[in-house]
Design an enzyme around this catalytic site. Structure first.
Site, short mmCIF file in Angstrom:
data_model
loop_
_atom_site.label_atom_id
_atom_site.label_comp_id
_atom_site.label_asym_id
_atom_site.label_seq_id
_atom_site.Cartn_x
_atom_site.Cartn_y
_atom_site.Cartn_z
N GLY A 199 0.83 -1.20 0.00
CA GLY A 199 0.00 0.00 0.00
C GLY A 199 0.86 1.24 0.00
O GLY A 199 2.09 1.18 0.15
N PRO A 201 2.59 4.81 1.15
CA PRO A 201 3.22 5.18 2.43
C PRO A 201 2.22 5.82 3.38
O PRO A 201 1.39 6.64 2.98
CB PRO A 201 4.31 6.18 2.00
CG PRO A 201 4.58 5.88 0.57
CD PRO A 201 3.27 5.41 -0.01
N THR A 206 2.94 -0.96 8.95
CA THR A 206 3.75 -1.31 10.13
C THR A 206 2.89 -1.41 11.38
O THR A 206 3.07 -2.30 12.21
CB THR A 206 4.86 -0.26 10.33
OG1 THR A 206 5.63 -0.15 9.13
CG2 THR A 206 5.76 -0.65 11.48
N HIS A 421 -8.08 35.04 -10.82
CA HIS A 421 -7.65 33.68 -11.14
C HIS A 421 -8.37 32.66 -10.25
O HIS A 421 -8.96 31.68 -10.74
CB HIS A 421 -6.14 33.56 -10.96
CG HIS A 421 -5.57 32.23 -11.30
ND1 HIS A 421 -4.90 31.97 -12.46
CD2 HIS A 421 -5.58 31.04 -10.62
CE1 HIS A 421 -4.51 30.71 -12.50
NE2 HIS A 421 -4.92 30.12 -11.38
N GLU A 422 -8.35 32.89 -8.94
CA GLU A 422 -8.98 31.94 -8.02
C GLU A 422 -10.49 31.97 -8.15
O GLU A 422 -11.16 30.94 -7.98
CB GLU A 422 -8.56 32.24 -6.58
CG GLU A 422 -7.06 32.12 -6.32
CD GLU A 422 -6.51 30.75 -6.64
OE1 GLU A 422 -7.27 29.75 -6.58
OE2 GLU A 422 -5.31 30.66 -6.99
N HIS A 425 -11.52 29.62 -10.94
CA HIS A 425 -11.60 28.22 -10.47
C HIS A 425 -12.88 27.99 -9.67
O HIS A 425 -13.59 26.99 -9.88
CB HIS A 425 -10.40 27.89 -9.57
CG HIS A 425 -9.09 27.77 -10.29
ND1 HIS A 425 -8.92 26.98 -11.40
CD2 HIS A 425 -7.88 28.35 -10.05
CE1 HIS A 425 -7.66 27.06 -11.82
NE2 HIS A 425 -7.01 27.89 -11.01
N ASP A 498 -1.49 24.45 -13.40
CA ASP A 498 -2.83 24.02 -13.81
C ASP A 498 -2.81 23.41 -15.20
O ASP A 498 -3.45 22.39 -15.46
CB ASP A 498 -3.78 25.23 -13.79
CG ASP A 498 -3.96 25.81 -12.39
OD1 ASP A 498 -3.83 25.05 -11.43
OD2 ASP A 498 -4.22 27.02 -12.28
#
Length: 602
Positions: A199, A201, A206, A421-422, A425, A498
């Site tokens: 799997g 990390p 463990t 820009h944001e 999105h 992007d």
């Protein structure tokens, strides 16, 4: 300071003092010999010399004069010719005493140097042995001994492992066998000799192995794959033999090898045939695992995140019989993991672990532990005795995106570009039907180098992606670049990442998932092929140059189609774009509620 360090310091000081005494003695002796031939002849003329004793050296005619003066002093003078000195003394009526030429003593000539060398060697041995006592069991030459750590009282239980329900069920048979092996041997059952946990990390491989040992209450040997391999050929194989010999003495027990791919990599894959030492170690491991007595009670557990490069011989039944895939937890598993890690952490009333679990899609158990730990550190730094939801939110941004750099000075123009820009999105996140809602929008620079970020809130975990969802992902990625073009009539380098991600997504659709009508339902993806230097240096591509050109055309067509559709959506919501950018410039960060309020009455 531990005992070994004190012993080392004692021997070091002892040698230093001896060296200083030798230097002092040599310097005093040299100082006492500062007497010249000219000074001796001057004293003879002045009548200051009372007696002279000549001690010839073995290298005749050289010698040493012991000169007695009238004032009672004595001095020594090295001369090159004692016969000449005798003639000189006769001219001054001095009768010298001439000693016999000394005979060479074998003890002095050979015994003392040999004894000195032996003493130095013994001293160095004791020093090295004392220095290695704390780190390697006090024996410098035990290279071939196993370095596995033995834990006979493992406190970890299966209750400490959350979010891995099916994985724990697969391991319950192992635990039951270790507790009651007779129940299985009576019906002729052979318990698996090896269990391979594979799997990503941080998924808890463990931890699962420790929990099995804790539940079964058996000795637990743990070692890393890299601990077997050394610069000395044969050491790794010797350590493997020693490890399994210790395991047989403590059976029933569990031997856990972490990162087994460090030693069990596919053989014959290097330049010139591979790494001899590593392959010898692997061969010995194959022999030991296949040489167990039936139901001896030794179970080997191993963990790796690169099962694709392991040697096929170690994966066959009889060695690693059972393979358990340990994946990233789903939303319910993440909530359970957060509850486990929050046991000893005081949480404020506003902390909603369910919402945190929804926000952290794709996080592993280690990521979630780190998230709560960063939140606790933030709370302690602000002198609070509890963790708030705001602490977790800030830590999530720090862990996932990078710490916000509010002190960084940016111009008004850059801030305005980032806001649009944001917002580009965010509008596509909100409008497109298969996308997750917006959680936070920010134009505060982060430690990762981003000028801002738009963070969605996943409402559910998805086992697979549809073609429509992947196309919408590409549209969202292009939204920032489109908003810059619409508002400013120019573009910046801020959308480079992007564009890279959008291109990678489109190429996977064509080459890996067969989502292109022109290319067809054929896999042309070579990224997963493992290329080993030496064996596959000239690894051929699975398709022709013509297909490569067609793939490029199809990827370009997908990007251009998504770009055109996303641009139409943002143009339809131009007023939302302007209002969102203005709000971001004013507040620098807005929440989901503030952003969605912009669409009310629009």
């Amino acid at each position: 300071m531990n005992k070994s360090n004190r012993v080392f310091n004692f021997y070091f000081v002892l040698i230093l003092v001896a060296a200083l005494m030798m230097v002092w003695y040599a310097s005093n002796k040299a100082a006492s010999q500062i007497y010249t031939r000219g000074g001796f002849e001057a004293d003879l003329k002045a009548g200051n010399v009372l007696s002279v004793e000549i001690n010839p050296n073995t290298e005749v005619p050289t010698g040493v004069l012991d000169i007695g003066f009238t004032n009672g002093e004595h001095r020594e003078l090295n001369v090159t010719d004692v016969n000449e000195i005798q003639e000189l003394l006769k001219s001054y009526d001095i009768d010298p005493v001439v000693q016999d030429v000394p005979r060479e003593s074998l003890i002095i000539s050979y015994g003392i140097p040999i004894l000195s060398i032996i003493a130095i060697v013994v001293l160095l041995f004791f020093m090295m042995n004392a220095g290695a006592g704390g780190a390697g069991g006090g024996k410098m030459m035990n290279f071939g001994k196993s370095r596995a750590k033995l834990d006979t009282d493992t406190k970890t239980k299966l209750d400490d492992v959350a979010g891995l329900k099916e994985e724990k069920e697969d391991l319950e048979e192992i635990i039951d066998f270790l507790k009651a092996p007779d129940k299985y041997t009576k019906v002729g059952a052979r318990i698996p000799k090896g269990v391979l946990l594979e799997g990503a990390p941080g998924t808890g491989k463990t931890l699962l192995a420790k929990a099995v040992a804790g539940e079964a209450n058996v000795p637990f040997f743990s070692i890393s794959g890299s601990d077997f391999v050394e610069m000395f050929v044969g050491v790794g194989a010797s350590r493997v033999r020693d490890l399994f010999a210790d395991a047989k003495k403590n059976a029933p027990c569990i031997v856990f090898i972490d990162e087994i791919d460090a030693v069990a990599r596919r053989r014959g894959t290097g330049m010139g045939g591979g790494h001899d030492e590593r392959e010898q170690t692997l061969n010995q491991m194959l022999v030991e695992m296949d040489g167990f007595g039936v139901n001896e009670g030794i179970i080997v557990m191993a963990a790796t995140n690169r099962v694709d490069i392991l040697d096929p011989a170690i994966l066959r039944p009889g060695r690693f019989d059972r393979k358990i895939s340990v994946g990233a937890p789903d939303v319910r598993g993440r909530e359970d993991i957060l509850k486990v890690h929050a046991r000893n952490k005081p949480l404020a009333e506003d902390v909603d672990l369910k919402q945190v679990a929804q926000t952290t899609a794709g996080f592993t158990g280690a990521d979630l532990e780190n998230l709560l730990n960063e939140s606790a550190i933030l709370a302690a730094r602000e002198n609070r005795a509890y963790i708030t939801m705001e602490d977790i939110r800030k830590s999530f941004i720090k862990v996932g995106i990078g710490a916000e750099k509010k002190s960084r000075v940016i111009s008004d123009k850059e801030k305005k570009i980032t806001a649009y820009h944001e917002s580009g999105h965010a509008i596509l996140f909100h409008v497109l039907p298969d996308m997750d809602p917006v959680y936070t929008i920010s134009i505060i620079p982060t430690g990762s180098g981003a000028a801002g970020y738009t963070m969605p809130l996943p409402e559910k975990d998805e086992m697979f992606l549809t073609k429509g969802k992947m196309l919408q992902d590409i549209m969202v990625l292009l939204g920032g670049r489109i908003a810059e073009e619409i508002v400013f009539g120019d573009i910046t380098t801020g959308a480079s990442n992007d564009i890279k991600r959008a291109t990678r997504e489109a190429r996977k659709m064509v080459t890996k998932y067969g989502m292109s009508e022109n290319i067809g339902v054929i896999n042309y993806d070579d990224e997963d092929e493992e290329v080993f230097i030496g064996r596959d240096l000239a690894h051929p591509r699975s398709h022709s140059e013509y297909i490569t050109g067609e793939i490029d055309k199809e990827v370009k067509a997908i990007i251009e189609d998504c770009y055109r559709k996303a641009k139409d959506i943002i143009l339809e919501n131009r007023d939302i774009l302007e209002r969102s950018a203005a709000l971001l410039i004013e507040k620098e960060r807005i929440s989901r509620e503030e952003f969605e309020a912009l669409f009310v009455g629009a």
